[in-house]
Design an enzyme around this catalytic site. Structure first.
Site, PDB file in Angstrom:
ATOM      1  N   ALA A   1       0.841  -1.200   0.000  1.00 35.39           N
ATOM      2  CA  ALA A   1       0.000   0.000   0.000  1.00 35.39           C
ATOM      3  C   ALA A   1       0.875   1.249   0.000  1.00 35.39           C
ATOM      4  O   ALA A   1       1.975   1.237   0.552  1.00 35.39           O
ATOM      5  CB  ALA A   1      -0.898   0.017   1.233  1.00 35.39           C
ATOM      6  N   ASP A   2       0.397   2.317  -0.637  1.00 38.92           N
ATOM      7  CA  ASP A   2       1.060   3.609  -0.449  1.00 38.92           C
ATOM      8  C   ASP A   2       0.245   4.402   0.567  1.00 38.92           C
ATOM      9  O   ASP A   2      -0.784   3.928   1.050  1.00 38.92           O
ATOM     10  CB  ASP A   2       1.251   4.350  -1.780  1.00 38.92           C
ATOM     11  CG  ASP A   2      -0.061   4.730  -2.444  1.00 38.92           C
ATOM     12  OD1 ASP A   2      -1.107   4.777  -1.754  1.00 38.92           O
ATOM     13  OD2 ASP A   2      -0.047   4.995  -3.656  1.00 38.92           O
ATOM     14  N   SER A   3       0.720   5.610   0.893  1.00 38.02           N
ATOM     15  CA  SER A   3       0.063   6.334   1.990  1.00 38.02           C
ATOM     16  C   SER A   3      -1.386   6.680   1.649  1.00 38.02           C
ATOM     17  O   SER A   3      -2.250   6.691   2.524  1.00 38.02           O
ATOM     18  CB  SER A   3       0.858   7.591   2.338  1.00 38.02           C
ATOM     19  OG  SER A   3       1.041   8.380   1.183  1.00 38.02           O
ATOM     20  N   LEU A   4      -1.650   6.918   0.368  1.00 37.34           N
ATOM     21  CA  LEU A   4      -3.020   7.233  -0.026  1.00 37.34           C
ATOM     22  C   LEU A   4      -3.915   5.992   0.093  1.00 37.34           C
ATOM     23  O   LEU A   4      -5.087   6.098   0.453  1.00 37.34           O
ATOM     24  CB  LEU A   4      -3.020   7.774  -1.462  1.00 37.34           C
ATOM     25  CG  LEU A   4      -4.242   8.575  -1.900  1.00 37.34           C
ATOM     26  CD1 LEU A   4      -4.526   9.710  -0.948  1.00 37.34           C
ATOM     27  CD2 LEU A   4      -4.014   9.121  -3.305  1.00 37.34           C
ATOM     28  N   ASP A   5      -3.338   4.810  -0.184  1.00 38.01           N
ATOM     29  CA  ASP A   5      -4.110   3.576  -0.014  1.00 38.01           C
ATOM     30  C   ASP A   5      -4.580   3.427   1.433  1.00 38.01           C
ATOM     31  O   ASP A   5      -5.703   2.992   1.684  1.00 38.01           O
ATOM     32  CB  ASP A   5      -3.241   2.348  -0.366  1.00 38.01           C
ATOM     33  CG  ASP A   5      -3.043   2.189  -1.864  1.00 38.01           C
ATOM     34  OD1 ASP A   5      -4.019   2.363  -2.603  1.00 38.01           O
ATOM     35  OD2 ASP A   5      -1.914   1.874  -2.267  1.00 38.01           O
TER      36      ASP A   5
END
Lengths: 77, 245
Positions: free
Chosen positions: A35-39
């Site tokens: 995951a990235d931070s937006l995820d």
């Protein structure tokens, strides 16, 4: 596995497009599940909707792993 | 090209010259539009002119609570929110040495902070839809500066920077964030200039004339369209060649 854990897992699998068996108790959304931070923000939004709860930002920051999410939601729901 | 059938759009400042033209262009391309502004009468008039697929949502962008509510009201009225056009803007021109804190704060509040709040407010529906278009209306003076408009120039330059930051965050989600920077456009806002000011401005425009609201609206329509999906974080300058950046 509890009903809540099953529902959380379903959201994680669908959102991050990962294999179900990768979503373990200690699996970190960012480090293990890609995951990235937006995820992570989107996951929290999806949890809020699925369980009809509010997850404040400071609490959201503590939710790092699948286990953290299940624990938080179990206590809040 | 540029078919917005089935899309929903919120346009702020829709009672103004440019905002009204933007709403008309998006509507003509098939979008359902929510017209926002402080004055109900001109919005109602525009909505009646447009006919179907037009909703009036009055809001005061100087009030945080009113701004926060606006995206929710737009979703309620239209069933979604695919396109946000932050067009509302005010001026409180004053020479720098005479500019009051209040002149500064009001312009920043309406022109920059409300745009920030609206962008934040539309993220949820756009992220879910994996599609979104945000078009922020800036100004040539955000790039060039303009005497007497320290507050306005700061707000518009700020809007440009904010758009680039947001564009990077959400590009992977099918959401684009761009700016359209009008030069001098014939509207009630530029009508306030005196003949001497107008003369000097026209002399500095290679095209030799002021632009029209429709020419700004056409730029917004492009950036709001599916065809512009690979354009993000940029500014489309529409200024008759007055400033070539």
């Amino acid at each position: 596995m509890s009903d809540i854990a099953e529902r959380v897992k379903k959201i994680v699998v669908e959102h991050l497009g990962v294999e179900e068996d990768k979503v373990t108790e200690a699996a970190s959304f960012i480090d293990d599940l890609g995951a990235d931070s937006l995820d992570t923000v989107e996951l929290v939004m999806a949890f809020e909707e699925e369980f009809g709860i509010e997850i404040p930002d400071d609490a959201a920051e503590t939710i790092q792993t699948f286990g953290d999410a299940v624990k938080f939601i179990t206590e809040a729901a | 090209m540029f078919d917005l059938t089935g899309k929903t759009a919120l346009v702020t400042g829709a009672s103004g010259g440019i905002g009204g033209a933007i709403a008309e262009a998006l509507h003509a391309a098939g979008a359902t539009v929510a017209l926002s502004g402080t004055r109900a009468a001109p919005l109602q008039e525009l909505a009646e002119k447009l006919g179907d697929r037009a909703h009036v949502l009055t809001a005061n962008l100087g009030e945080a609570a009113s701004v926060e509510e606006l995206p929710k009201r737009a979703v309620e009225a239209m069933g979604g929110l695919d396109i946000l056009v932050n067009n509302a803007g005010i001026t409180r021109d004053q020479l720098f040495m005479r500019m009051s804190d209040d002149d500064w704060a009001q312009v920043l509040e309406v022109n920059l902070t409300s745009a920030f709040r609206l962008c934040r407010g539309v993220m949820r529906p756009m992220m879910k839809a994996r599609w979104g278009r945000i078009v922020n209306i800036t100004s040539i003076v955000g790039t060039t500066g303009n005497p007497g408009q320290g507050n306005y120039c700061a707000a518009k330059a700020g809007l440009t920077g904010m758009s680039k930051a947001l564009a990077q965050e959400v590009a992977g989600r099918g959401i684009t964030v761009n700016c359209v920077a009008p030069g001098f456009i014939a509207t009630p806002m530029t009508d306030k200039l005196n003949d001497d000011q107008k003369g000097r401005i026209l002399g500095a425009i290679p095209a030799g004339r002021m632009g029209t609201p429709e020419e700004i609206a056409a730029a917004v329509l492009y950036l709001a369209s599916p065809e512009a999906g690979y354009v993000t974080g940029t500014t489309l300058h529409v200024n008759g060649g007055m400033d070539m950046v």
